[in-house]
Design an enzyme around this catalytic site. Structure first.
Site, PDB file in Angstrom:
ATOM      1  N   HIS A  18       0.837  -1.207   0.000  1.00  0.00           N
ATOM      2  CA  HIS A  18       0.000   0.000   0.000  1.00  0.00           C
ATOM      3  C   HIS A  18       0.876   1.264   0.000  1.00  0.00           C
ATOM      4  CE1 HIS A  18      -3.104  -2.690   2.219  1.00  0.00           C
ATOM      5  NE2 HIS A  18      -3.600  -2.469   1.020  1.00  0.00           N
ATOM      6  N   LYS A  42     -16.575  -7.332   5.157  1.00  0.00           N
ATOM      7  CA  LYS A  42     -15.288  -8.048   5.095  1.00  0.00           C
ATOM      8  C   LYS A  42     -14.848  -8.540   6.470  1.00  0.00           C
ATOM      9  CE  LYS A  42     -12.409  -6.944   1.131  1.00  0.00           C
ATOM     10  NZ  LYS A  42     -11.076  -6.450   0.752  1.00  0.00           N
ATOM     11  N   ARG A  91      -1.720  -5.964  -8.579  1.00  0.00           N
ATOM     12  CA  ARG A  91      -0.634  -6.903  -8.306  1.00  0.00           C
ATOM     13  C   ARG A  91      -0.526  -7.951  -9.388  1.00  0.00           C
ATOM     14  NH1 ARG A  91      -2.970  -7.637  -2.413  1.00  0.00           N
ATOM     15  NH2 ARG A  91      -4.726  -7.151  -3.730  1.00  0.00           N
ATOM     16  N   SER A 129      -2.896  -7.801   2.700  1.00  0.00           N
ATOM     17  CA  SER A 129      -3.263  -7.692   4.115  1.00  0.00           C
ATOM     18  C   SER A 129      -3.652  -9.060   4.663  1.00  0.00           C
ATOM     19  CB  SER A 129      -4.435  -6.726   4.296  1.00  0.00           C
ATOM     20  OG  SER A 129      -4.091  -5.437   3.886  1.00  0.00           O
TER      21      SER A 129
HETATM   22  P1  ADP Z   1      -9.813  -3.575  -0.769  1.00  0.00           P
HETATM   23  O1  ADP Z   1     -10.610  -4.168   0.337  1.00  0.00           O
HETATM   24  O2  ADP Z   1     -10.466  -2.378  -1.414  1.00  0.00           O
HETATM   25  O3  ADP Z   1      -9.275  -4.543  -1.789  1.00  0.00           O
HETATM   26  P2  ADP Z   1      -7.085  -3.375   0.190  1.00  0.00           P
HETATM   27  O4  ADP Z   1      -6.665  -2.593   1.395  1.00  0.00           O
HETATM   28  O5  ADP Z   1      -6.909  -4.836   0.254  1.00  0.00           O
HETATM   29  O6  ADP Z   1      -8.572  -2.941  -0.015  1.00  0.00           O
HETATM   30  O7  ADP Z   1      -6.357  -2.829  -1.109  1.00  0.00           O
HETATM   31  C1  ADP Z   1      -6.490  -1.500  -1.560  1.00  0.00           C
HETATM   32  C2  ADP Z   1      -5.837  -1.344  -2.919  1.00  0.00           C
HETATM   33  O8  ADP Z   1      -4.434  -1.551  -2.829  1.00  0.00           O
HETATM   34  C3  ADP Z   1      -6.305  -2.297  -4.012  1.00  0.00           C
HETATM   35  O9  ADP Z   1      -6.336  -1.607  -5.250  1.00  0.00           O
HETATM   36  C4  ADP Z   1      -5.237  -3.353  -4.038  1.00  0.00           C
HETATM   37  O10 ADP Z   1      -5.159  -3.980  -5.309  1.00  0.00           O
HETATM   38  C5  ADP Z   1      -4.011  -2.518  -3.758  1.00  0.00           C
HETATM   39  N1  ADP Z   1      -2.911  -3.298  -3.187  1.00  0.00           N
HETATM   40  C6  ADP Z   1      -2.956  -4.068  -2.081  1.00  0.00           C
HETATM   41  N2  ADP Z   1      -1.743  -4.652  -1.851  1.00  0.00           N
HETATM   42  C7  ADP Z   1      -0.926  -4.219  -2.839  1.00  0.00           C
HETATM   43  C8  ADP Z   1       0.440  -4.469  -3.184  1.00  0.00           C
HETATM   44  N3  ADP Z   1       1.190  -5.324  -2.479  1.00  0.00           N
HETATM   45  N4  ADP Z   1       0.951  -3.842  -4.266  1.00  0.00           N
HETATM   46  C9  ADP Z   1       0.175  -3.022  -5.010  1.00  0.00           C
HETATM   47  N5  ADP Z   1      -1.123  -2.764  -4.756  1.00  0.00           N
HETATM   48  C10 ADP Z   1      -1.667  -3.342  -3.689  1.00  0.00           C
END
Ligand code: ADP
Length: 156
Positions: A18, A42, A91, A129
């Site tokens: 992130h 979630k 990703r 996460s």
């Molecule tokens: P959500 O519940 O909206 O998926 P997340 O917190 O899991 O929320 O992710 C938010 C955003 O960050 C999403 O667009 C996800 O693809 C991106 N993201 C999460 N981890 C990574 C990573 N390791 N590298 C790049 N983008 C990421």
């Protein structure tokens, strides 16, 4: 011109993946507002206030980055923050389907706000996460995958 992007997510917890998305976003935008979604469906491990606190502590030293909690429509938050864009990270191909649907739906709701994607850094493509929560709850070391400020929260 002040260009603002909203970066929405659950951030349960925030990871270095992130952080990398935010840093890349700041190459294109003047300001990034991180929208920490309540997302009760979630069933997050950390409550909303804790997720917000971890994000805020991560970026405390950079005034181009802010974090706010939200529970309504993303597009309403974007309007309220006068954002030009929604920032998301990709990703792998598996992210694409969901991201494509969300971007298309948000465009239907608000034509003026563009969704912009940045690609994950190679060393973080596998970081999510969910894996952080699982590995950490089984006693694995995730200290190189999350901001330092997150570690005490995971240990609790
Ligand atoms: P959500 O519940 O909206 O998926 P997340 O917190 O899991 O929320 O992710 C938010 C955003 O960050 C999403 O667009 C996800 O693809 C991106 N993201 C999460 N981890 C990574 C990573 N390791 N590298 C790049 N983008 C990421």
């Amino acid at each position: 011109m002040n260009r603002t992007a909203i970066y929405p997510g659950t951030f349960d917890p925030i990871t270095l993946g992130h952080v990398d998305v935010v840093r890349r976003g700041l190459k294109v935008f003047d300001r990034v507002v991180i929208g920490v979604a309540e997302n009760p469906n979630k069933k997050p491990m950390f409550d909303l206030d804790t997720r917000l606190a971890m994000v805020r502590q991560t970026f405390v030293a950079d005034d181009r980055i802010e974090a706010v909690a939200f529970s309504g429509l993303l597009i309403d938050l974007a309007r309220q923050q006068k954002a030009n864009a929604i920032l998301r990270g990709l990703r792998a191909a598996s992210d694409f389907e969901y991201e494509f649907q969300m971007a298309t739906m948000n465009r239907r709701l608000e034509e003026k706000i563009e969704t912009v994607f940045v690609m994950a850094r190679e060393d973080y493509t596998f970081v999510s996460s969910r894996f952080i929560r699982e590995i950490s709850s089984m006693g694995g070391d995730v200290s190189e995958l999350v901001p330092q400020v997150v570690m005490p929260f995971l240990k609790r």
